[in-house]
Enzyme design. Structure first.
Site, PDB file in Angstrom:
ATOM      1  N   GLU B 280       3.660  -0.431  -7.022  1.00 46.99           N
ATOM      2  CA  GLU B 280       3.043  -1.103  -8.203  1.00 46.99           C
ATOM      3  C   GLU B 280       3.958  -1.394  -9.210  1.00 46.99           C
ATOM      4  OE1 GLU B 280      -1.503  -1.131  -8.406  1.00 46.99           O
ATOM      5  OE2 GLU B 280      -0.776   0.259 -10.194  1.00 46.99           O
ATOM      6  N   GLU B 283       6.637  -4.200  -8.457  1.00 42.97           N
ATOM      7  CA  GLU B 283       5.801  -5.449  -8.421  1.00 42.97           C
ATOM      8  C   GLU B 283       5.710  -5.648  -9.706  1.00 42.97           C
ATOM      9  OE1 GLU B 283       1.759  -5.144  -6.961  1.00 42.97           O
ATOM     10  OE2 GLU B 283       1.386  -7.420  -7.042  1.00 42.97           O
ATOM     11  N   CYS B 300      -6.338  -0.048  -7.597  1.00 41.95           N
ATOM     12  CA  CYS B 300      -6.863   1.176  -6.841  1.00 41.95           C
ATOM     13  C   CYS B 300      -8.082   1.192  -6.744  1.00 41.95           C
ATOM     14  CB  CYS B 300      -6.382   2.498  -7.760  1.00 41.95           C
ATOM     15  SG  CYS B 300      -4.412   2.220  -8.147  1.00 41.95           S
ATOM     16  N   SER B 320      -2.755  -6.670  -8.566  1.00 41.42           N
ATOM     17  CA  SER B 320      -1.671  -6.224  -7.812  1.00 41.42           C
ATOM     18  C   SER B 320      -1.919  -6.481  -6.367  1.00 41.42           C
ATOM     19  CB  SER B 320      -1.471  -4.842  -8.231  1.00 41.42           C
ATOM     20  OG  SER B 320      -0.607  -4.123  -7.063  1.00 41.42           O
ATOM     21  N   LYS B 359     -15.218   3.169  -1.713  1.00 40.62           N
ATOM     22  CA  LYS B 359     -14.101   3.458  -0.971  1.00 40.62           C
ATOM     23  C   LYS B 359     -14.702   3.382   0.582  1.00 40.62           C
ATOM     24  CE  LYS B 359     -10.836   4.767  -3.534  1.00 40.62           C
ATOM     25  NZ  LYS B 359      -9.383   3.742  -3.587  1.00 40.62           N
ATOM     26  N   GLU B 362     -14.556  -0.130   1.135  1.00 34.33           N
ATOM     27  CA  GLU B 362     -13.126  -0.646   1.214  1.00 34.33           C
ATOM     28  C   GLU B 362     -12.491  -0.190   2.407  1.00 34.33           C
ATOM     29  OE1 GLU B 362     -10.459   1.921  -0.942  1.00 34.33           O
ATOM     30  OE2 GLU B 362      -9.274   0.113  -1.510  1.00 34.33           O
ATOM     31  N   GLU B 367      -9.289  -7.017   5.632  1.00 28.10           N
ATOM     32  CA  GLU B 367      -7.852  -7.019   5.188  1.00 28.10           C
ATOM     33  C   GLU B 367      -7.119  -5.705   5.242  1.00 28.10           C
ATOM     34  OE1 GLU B 367     -10.926  -7.524   3.412  1.00 28.10           O
ATOM     35  OE2 GLU B 367     -10.667  -9.357   2.123  1.00 28.10           O
ATOM     36  N   CYS B 504     -12.238   7.794 -12.030  1.00 24.78           N
ATOM     37  CA  CYS B 504     -12.707   8.465 -10.807  1.00 24.78           C
ATOM     38  C   CYS B 504     -13.244   9.821 -10.952  1.00 24.78           C
ATOM     39  CB  CYS B 504     -11.631   8.450  -9.506  1.00 24.78           C
ATOM     40  SG  CYS B 504     -10.595   7.005  -9.538  1.00 24.78           S
TER      41      CYS B 504
END
Lengths: 159, 579
Positions: B280, B283, B300, B320, B359, B362, B367, B504
């Site tokens: 990151e 990037e 994230c 990102s 999550k 996710e 993807e 989190c």
């Protein structure tokens, strides 16, 4: 024809949105407008109201399902409201409602399969002197017994 | 402003005008029981458990009753006690009382109130009962309307805090249900799976979609190499499930427990957090040099990502392209680690222990599959891990402190602070600063981006550039920040967004803190403190100095953002409809 109607209805809703969307309590006002324009408040209309007012769809739907004045499904050609207020109830209006339910084969709050009638149980209609009372659209019928019901229905079925 | 004096149970109390009787009582050390109340979020006087006698005709709800001068409040009369108990018994009459098998047993506010208020007959009133199917279609959240007590705490969390509002009260009177519009499943509406509704729920009406059975199955399968990785925030809260004080860091005991559960390798998502910073950070520097798209926004948090896709799709180019840390770890395990250890990647099962219900969703995103294999096979939450530890008969508090397994268990202080809001930004700044300037940072602490404020801003001098950064936690705060960027009022280079308020550490998969405790303690702060203490105690506190990360790039990945890194560690996003 139906399509044209829908476009016209949408235009009227847009006008109501333009007029009221930024007022406090706009969700209620716009739902009332939609109910009167469409005869019910379908999903896409509720989404439009949500987008216009910044309320979530849940909030709009919550209001629409809380108040008896809003209907989620299209109503029938005629609306029958049987008064279940105290006076009418004591005079036997539940029996009128049961008879209608039986003859129309539909539960209170629902619309017949042929979309001819929507049957509703209502609060006091303010015509206690005529108890028991029912209304078909804007017409009031009073001092009824269950045997009167088929004759009333026939008037509207004949049209 | 002049203080208001009132009397509660004969004790004089002075409070600020505008305070409620509940707050005043709290200040005087007098405990008034509550149920629908959730400090700062749901103060609606719905359940009437907090009723008190103020001398009027009827008892009043203390949570919404403002104090007035000379008020005489009694919280403990026969009438008050009887009314509270009656209200509770009436609530119980339509509550599915399957307490023995309920995930919230022993951590249920309704259950605790029944004990405290002396309910002796849970069927004091019998009558019509709600009988509706559970909504189990969401990958993250299960909704059981038969246990719902209509307190609306979840609605407040979803609509007011997160500004999402996919659940609400539907219908009227006895038929009222809390759920999505049009009888839809949570899986069919624009729910971001953050689970803030779960941690707001006082009972078992909302819970995570449990996947512990899947994990047990994998552990029993001799063919599988089962690798586990816990997220940074898990270690700051897991201990609470075993009666340890909030803010106790249990990193060593957690590693020991995971090993005893039978995982073949115990690695650490903190390692992957360091890896995320490499990708990151690189990037970001590239975007800074090429001029955009800026601001770059962190990726994230899967709750935040889904929120962006549904509600702010115009910001998708700003996200990102980095996968979230545990997904990166999964991809590395099934490529580099498999190759190095001569394991068929199909035989590797990756289990992530996350503070997060999003999550779960996710890990099932199409993807996030590389060469036909999903990065991560199963995600369980902190709460589910605690249940597995208990089920296995492991005495958690008696465990020795153990280390993670080599290489992919090695991490820096930068990795561990990912669990708190601002942590990813701070970790990135540590690396970006040194990469740009070539100089070593004297002070690695960036206090400007720490703390529980919903939106934080800072300007950091990096070489010749003033880098403007912002940090938001909670999607409601993110919305506020994005609106100001969209309107051109604010301009930033780099933005961190976490889907849950506080980041989190207070994710939707974390141990549930009851509303009573939340009146005095802020878990966002207390748990974050544990992470910052771990960071401060680490010898290495910058991701790029992690020797295992350096080795991974040297041996396998090549350069950050290189071809192989892109194939394994980066992803794409898709605009999703709002309705």
């Amino acid at each position: 024809m139906a399509e044209e109607n829908r476009a016209e209805q949408m235009l009227r809703l847009q006008q109501a949105i333009a007029e009221h969307a930024h007022e406090k309590g706009a969700v209620m006002v716009l739902l009332q407008a939609a109910q009167s324009i469409f005869g019910h408040v379908p999903q896409d209309v509720q989404q439009m109201i949500a987008d216009a007012t910044g309320a979530s769809l849940s909030e709009v739907y919550g209001v629409a399902t809380f108040y008896a004045q809003f209907s989620l499904e299209p109503g029938g050609e005629h609306e029958i409201g049987v008064c279940l207020g105290t006076a009418c109830y004591v005079k036997g209006s539940q029996k009128l409602l049961d008879k209608l339910s039986e003859l129309l084969a539909v539960a209170p709050g629902k619309t017949t399969a042929d979309a001819k009638f929507t049957l509703k149980a209502t609060r006091c209609l303010g015509a206690c002197g005529l108890a028991p009372v029912l209304m078909v659209d804007d017409e009031v019928y009073g001092r009824l017994v269950p045997e009167d019901v088929p004759g009333i229905l026939a008037k509207y079925l004949g049209q | 402003m002049e203080l208001i004096t009132l009397t509660i149970d004969g004790v004089d109390v002075q409070v600020e005008p505008g305070a409620t009787v509940l707050e005043a009582a709290r200040q005087a050390g007098i405990h008034i029981p509550t149920l629908c109340y959730l400090k700062g979020k749901n103060e609606i006087g719905a359940c009437r458990i907090c009723c008190v006698d103020v001398g009027g005709r009827a008892l009043q709800a203390a949570c919404v009753l403002p104090v007035s001068p000379g008020m005489k409040v009694r919280t403990n009369t026969q009438a008050v006690r009887a009314a509270r108990k009656l209200n509770l018994e009436l609530l119980l009459s339509n509550h599915e009382k399957k307490c023995l098998s309920c995930v919230r047993s022993q951590n249920c506010e309704l259950q605790r109130l029944c004990q405290e208020l002396g309910v002796t007959d849970e069927v004091a009133f019998e009558g019509k009962r709600t009988d509706l199917p559970e909504d189990t279609l969401s990958p993250s959240v299960v909704r059981d309307p038969n246990k719902c007590i209509l307190c609306r705490r979840c609605v407040a969390a979803c609509a007011n805090v997160q500004k999402i509002g996919v659940i609400g009260a539907v219908g009227r009177g006895f038929d009222t249900v809390v759920g999505p519009a049009w009888d839809k499943s949570l899986s069919e509406v624009a729910c971001v799976n953050c689970g803030q509704c779960i941690v707001a729920c006082p009972v078992g009406a909302l819970r995570e979609k449990s996947e512990t059975d899947e994990v047990w199955k994998l552990l029993d399968d001799p063919e599988k190499v089962v690798i586990v990785q816990p997220a940074p925030a898990v270690r700051a809260a897991l201990g609470e499930e075993f009666g340890l004080l909030m803010g106790t860091s249990v990193t060593g005991k957690m590693a020991a427990a995971l090993r005893r559960l039978g995982f073949d390798k115990v690695f650490d998502t903190d390692f992957a957090a360091d890896l995320t910073i490499m990708e990151e950070g690189t990037e970001f520097l590239a975007r800074l040099q090429k001029g955009g798209p800026l601001p770059m926004i962190t990726s994230c948090s899967p709750g935040w990502i889904k929120y962006c896709e549904h509600y702010y799709p115009d910001f998708i180019p700003n996200l990102s392209s980095c996968k979230s840390p545990h997904q990166m770890m999964g991809a590395i395990l099934k490529s580099y680690y498999a190759e190095k250890n001569h394991i068929d990647p199909e035989k590797i099962a990756v289990v992530s222990v996350m503070p997060c219900t999003a999550k779960k969703y996710e890990s099932k995103r199409p993807e996030l599959v590389v060469d036909g294999l999903p990065d991560v096979d199963v995600v369980i939450t902190t709460r589910e891990l605690a249940r597995m530890i208990k089920e296995a008969g492991i005495r958690f508090n008696e465990l020795p402190d153990e280390d993670f397994d080599d290489m992919l268990g090695e991490s820096t202080g930068a990795g561990v602070i990912f669990g708190a809001t601002g942590g990813v930004m701070e970790a990135a700044l540590r690396t970006v600063y040194e990469k740009v300037t070539g100089k070593s940072l004297d002070k690695v602490d960036f206090h400007q981006v720490r703390g529980v404020e919903g939106v934080k801003e800072a300007t950091i001098r990096v070489g010749d550039t003033d880098v403007r950064v912002a940090v938001a936690s909670g999607t409601g705060n993110a919305a506020r920040l994005l609106d100001s960027i969209r309107a051109g009022e604010k301009q930033y280079h780099f933005v961190e967004v976490m889907g849950c308020p506080g980041g989190c550490v207070t994710g939707g998969g974390q141990p549930i803190v009851c509303a009573d405790v939340l009146m005095d303690v802020d878990p966002r702060q207390v748990r974050a403190k544990a992470l910052y203490a771990e960071d401060a105690g680490k010898a290495i506190r910058k991701s790029h100095e992690n020797p295992s990360i350096q080795k991974l790039y040297a041996d396998y990945l090549g350069a950050p953002n290189g071809e192989r890194a892109h194939h394994l560690l980066h992803t794409t996003y898709q605009a999703k409809p709002k309705y």
